[in-house]
Motif scaffolding. Sequence first.
Motif, mmCIF file in Angstrom:
data_model
loop_
_atom_site.group_PDB
_atom_site.id
_atom_site.type_symbol
_atom_site.label_atom_id
_atom_site.label_comp_id
_atom_site.label_asym_id
_atom_site.label_seq_id
_atom_site.Cartn_x
_atom_site.Cartn_y
_atom_site.Cartn_z
ATOM 1 N N UNK A 146 4.093 -8.208 -10.081
ATOM 2 C CA UNK A 146 4.300 -7.050 -10.595
ATOM 3 C C UNK A 146 2.578 -5.773 -11.510
ATOM 4 N N UNK A 147 2.702 -6.520 -12.217
ATOM 5 C CA UNK A 147 1.610 -6.755 -13.233
ATOM 6 C C UNK A 147 0.527 -5.993 -12.571
ATOM 7 N N UNK A 148 0.789 -6.583 -11.130
ATOM 8 C CA UNK A 148 -1.031 -6.763 -9.962
ATOM 9 C C UNK A 148 -0.892 -5.557 -9.985
ATOM 10 N N UNK A 149 0.779 -5.223 -8.810
ATOM 11 C CA UNK A 149 0.977 -4.018 -8.050
ATOM 12 C C UNK A 149 1.267 -2.439 -8.469
ATOM 13 N N UNK A 150 1.153 -2.749 -9.957
ATOM 14 C CA UNK A 150 1.161 -1.966 -11.342
ATOM 15 C C UNK A 150 0.118 -1.254 -11.204
ATOM 16 N N UNK A 151 -0.851 -1.839 -11.127
ATOM 17 C CA UNK A 151 -2.746 -2.102 -11.226
ATOM 18 C C UNK A 151 -3.090 -1.034 -10.319
ATOM 19 N N UNK A 152 -2.813 -1.645 -9.526
ATOM 20 C CA UNK A 152 -3.269 -0.886 -8.479
ATOM 21 C C UNK A 152 -3.082 0.490 -8.144
ATOM 22 N N UNK A 153 -1.822 0.093 -8.066
ATOM 23 C CA UNK A 153 -1.170 1.913 -7.866
ATOM 24 C C UNK A 153 -1.437 3.211 -9.081
ATOM 25 N N UNK A 154 -2.408 2.279 -10.268
ATOM 26 C CA UNK A 154 -3.413 3.027 -11.227
ATOM 27 C C UNK A 154 -4.086 3.386 -10.742
ATOM 28 N N UNK A 155 -4.899 2.906 -9.396
ATOM 29 C CA UNK A 155 -6.820 2.450 -8.988
ATOM 30 C C UNK A 155 -7.561 1.438 -9.774
ATOM 31 N N UNK A 156 -6.664 0.570 -9.756
ATOM 32 C CA UNK A 156 -7.271 -0.915 -10.810
ATOM 33 C C UNK A 156 -7.188 -1.887 -9.763
ATOM 34 N N UNK A 157 -8.404 -2.187 -9.213
ATOM 35 C CA UNK A 157 -8.400 -2.893 -8.112
ATOM 36 C C UNK A 157 -8.239 -4.394 -8.950
ATOM 37 N N UNK A 158 -7.444 -5.660 -8.070
ATOM 38 C CA UNK A 158 -7.039 -7.231 -8.794
ATOM 39 C C UNK A 158 -6.566 -7.638 -7.765
ATOM 40 N N UNK A 159 -6.791 -8.941 -8.313
ATOM 41 C CA UNK A 159 -6.513 -9.841 -6.973
ATOM 42 C C UNK A 159 -5.970 -11.038 -7.754
ATOM 43 N N UNK A 160 -5.403 -12.007 -7.049
ATOM 44 C CA UNK A 160 -4.516 -13.186 -7.568
ATOM 45 C C UNK A 160 -5.658 -14.391 -6.840
ATOM 46 N N UNK A 161 -6.928 -14.814 -8.538
ATOM 47 C CA UNK A 161 -7.391 -15.863 -7.810
ATOM 48 C C UNK A 161 -7.488 -17.176 -6.939
ATOM 49 N N UNK A 162 -6.048 -17.734 -7.059
ATOM 50 C CA UNK A 162 -5.694 -18.941 -6.563
ATOM 51 C C UNK A 162 -3.727 -17.998 -6.210
ATOM 52 N N UNK A 163 -3.763 -18.307 -6.090
ATOM 53 C CA UNK A 163 -2.683 -17.978 -4.645
ATOM 54 C C UNK A 163 -1.568 -19.608 -4.537
ATOM 55 N N UNK A 164 -1.858 -20.222 -3.886
ATOM 56 C CA UNK A 164 -0.658 -21.644 -3.656
ATOM 57 C C UNK A 164 -1.837 -22.870 -3.989
ATOM 58 N N UNK A 165 -1.576 -23.774 -5.190
ATOM 59 C CA UNK A 165 -2.266 -24.799 -5.573
ATOM 60 C C UNK A 165 -2.265 -25.452 -3.947
ATOM 61 N N UNK A 166 -3.227 -26.048 -4.202
ATOM 62 C CA UNK A 166 -3.334 -27.145 -2.425
ATOM 63 C C UNK A 166 -1.992 -27.761 -2.627
#
Length: 220
Positions: A146-166
């Motif tokens: 939710x935090x990432x979506x809100x940041x993108x909505x404010x024009x800040x590019x961000x990414x989840x570095x590891x979505x699922x552990x191997x």
Amino acid sequence: MLRAAGVGVGDEVVVPAFGNVEVAEAVVLAGGLPVFAEIDPATYCLDATAVEASITPRTAAVVVVHRFGRPADMARLHEVGQRHGLLVLQQGESEAPYDEIAQRRQRAGYLDARLRGVLTPDDGDGHTYQQYVVRVPGNGRPDRDAFARALRGRGVECRVPVKTPVHRLPEFRRCLSLPDTERAADETLALPVDASLTRRDMQRIVGACNALGGLLQPAF
């Protein structure tokens, strides 16, 4: 690299579960069995104590992956390898020119001093900030996403570095608990720290994060 080191059928290779699947796939292609060990929550690299606890008579090697520009504790990992007669192999990240690294460090310092509501990265020796990875406090993945979506909505590019552990992927699923690895996958978020960012860009990142960070409370 594994084949050249003599890793073959039936050999166990200790690898991190926090990161890209390619390392575990390489072990399988060489005929070995990947064994997942816990990470150090500060560096996101293999923890030497956890590696030692994972060693069996079939262990042939350890593959250490440096994460986000922060090197692993190679001194301790080599000590473990020497005690048990194991190869300790490293997978590094592409190196940037010195001036670019210096600019990333400068921007990381700017963020370290101003961000509120997120946990900033440990700035240990040799950190080159290939990625500037923070932790979003709260209730794990739902709050982080939710935090990432809100940041993108404010024009800040961000990414989840590891979505699922191997060790949670279908092809490598293990009945294994790696709480630090799983917590890192649920809480981490990479913020921009590129050398091309202007001061206004940095101010926008800080303003967006600080406006949202106070809304998230640590889970109890």
